[in-house]
Write an enzyme that holds these catalytic residues in place. Sequence first.
Site, PDB file in Angstrom:
ATOM      1  N   CYS A 111       0.801  -1.106   0.092  1.00 40.03           N
ATOM      2  CA  CYS A 111       0.260   0.155  -0.106  1.00 40.03           C
ATOM      3  C   CYS A 111       0.842   1.235   0.100  1.00 40.03           C
ATOM      4  O   CYS A 111       0.323   2.298  -0.054  1.00 40.03           O
ATOM      5  CB  CYS A 111      -0.902   0.161   1.150  1.00 40.03           C
ATOM      6  SG  CYS A 111      -1.805  -1.702   1.118  1.00 40.03           S
ATOM      7  N   HIS A 255      -2.838   6.998   2.920  1.00 44.75           N
ATOM      8  CA  HIS A 255      -3.417   5.838   2.274  1.00 44.75           C
ATOM      9  C   HIS A 255      -4.917   5.344   3.006  1.00 44.75           C
ATOM     10  O   HIS A 255      -5.059   5.556   4.115  1.00 44.75           O
ATOM     11  CB  HIS A 255      -2.389   4.379   2.747  1.00 44.75           C
ATOM     12  CG  HIS A 255      -2.941   3.133   2.414  1.00 44.75           C
ATOM     13  ND1 HIS A 255      -3.600   2.792   1.177  1.00 44.75           N
ATOM     14  CD2 HIS A 255      -3.103   1.878   3.242  1.00 44.75           C
ATOM     15  CE1 HIS A 255      -4.181   1.507   1.273  1.00 44.75           C
ATOM     16  NE2 HIS A 255      -3.875   1.089   2.497  1.00 44.75           N
ATOM     17  N   ASN A 285     -10.309   0.162   0.279  1.00 42.99           N
ATOM     18  CA  ASN A 285      -8.774   0.134   0.376  1.00 42.99           C
ATOM     19  C   ASN A 285      -8.420  -0.520  -0.783  1.00 42.99           C
ATOM     20  O   ASN A 285      -8.435  -1.741  -1.218  1.00 42.99           O
ATOM     21  CB  ASN A 285      -8.145  -0.761   1.472  1.00 42.99           C
ATOM     22  CG  ASN A 285      -6.810  -0.922   1.776  1.00 42.99           C
ATOM     23  OD1 ASN A 285      -6.085  -0.647   0.841  1.00 42.99           O
ATOM     24  ND2 ASN A 285      -6.336  -1.446   2.788  1.00 42.99           N
TER      25      ASN A 285
END
Length: 328
Positions: A111, A255, A285
């Site tokens: 990520c 993020h 996500n």
Amino acid sequence: MGINLLAMGSYFPERIMTNDDYAGFLDTSDEWIRTRTGIDSRHMAGWEPVWYMGKKAAEMAIERAGISPKDIGLVIVSTVTSDFVTPSIASVLQYELGIENAAAFDLNAACSGFVYSVDTARRFLETDENIKYALVVSAEALSRIIDFEDRSTCILFGDGAAATVIERSDKMYSSFLNSDGSGARKLFAKNCQVAPIVKAESDFDDGFPEKPVHKLYQDGREVYKFAVKALPAAFSAAAEKIGITGEDIDWFVPHQANVRIIETAAKNLKIGMDKFIVTLDHHGNTSSASIPLALNEAIEKGIVKRGQKLALVGFGAGLSYGSVILEY
Ligand code: UT7
């Protein structure tokens, strides 16, 4: 040397998975997902390969940049969900986009992948004068590796791709990249399996929890504890290098994992949530694509404007973390 994010683009698969869709086949509820994560819905890839999603996002970015693909000298694709073990998606895109002479490789920093890729691109631009423009693409289809029976993990993720064309500039820039590999076993998906004949003859405990190949495992509570520290730490380390604080930043683009992580980090940094771009409610996500997707949306909505100072902060499997501070 700084960089200019010349233009950005994005691509989302059409299909949208709501929390209620998950409640239809899992022991979960819209209320649990919304209150524990902040997520309402996420996109889910259909037939599109990940490289195709990246291509669509890149085409938009290149068109908006008003440049010829032939002037791109570097292609970096960040992904944890490549269609291939080999070749790289970057090589596929180099051909598909009509980019003729460019170094092309994929980068896996989970990520944190977009932050790592932007910083890597900047280093190439600084040291290789033959590269005029760099293309960074973050493309992910987490739906292909999530375990749809694991309610604490599958409901978090979404699919999408974003791209940016980068050029040299003398604008403000700082970065910080780091990794804590002691947490590698807390968030992983295995890629290859031992040949069955070998597996039958012997066994080896690699210390990773048992999980089928290509299925994502996450120790949510442990990753959460890491994330709430990593986000402020990554920003502060980059900010200290150039003598600035959170007060000097117009927009934080973190993020997009869990709104509670962002809220806790904001509190720790003593920065109001009104300075944080949050799109996880409708993106979920999307791993390395989450920061550029959030940034591109904020630019398209006129929230992020030219001249403003941005802090892009990533954290994820590895456990990797990092930040890039730049002027848009
Ligand atoms: O992008 C990579 C980085 N990843 C992250 O940043 C993720 C970090 N972790 C998290 O965001 C959170 O840990 C989760 C969202 C994954 C989980 O939230 P939590 O508040 O840490 O929940 P928990 O794991 O402590 O579970 C609390 C309860 C448990 O039930 P019991 O044991 O208290 O009876 C779970 O079984 O919630 C239960 N639970 C659910 N209930 C309904 C877990 N998932 C679900 C669900 N629906 N989907």
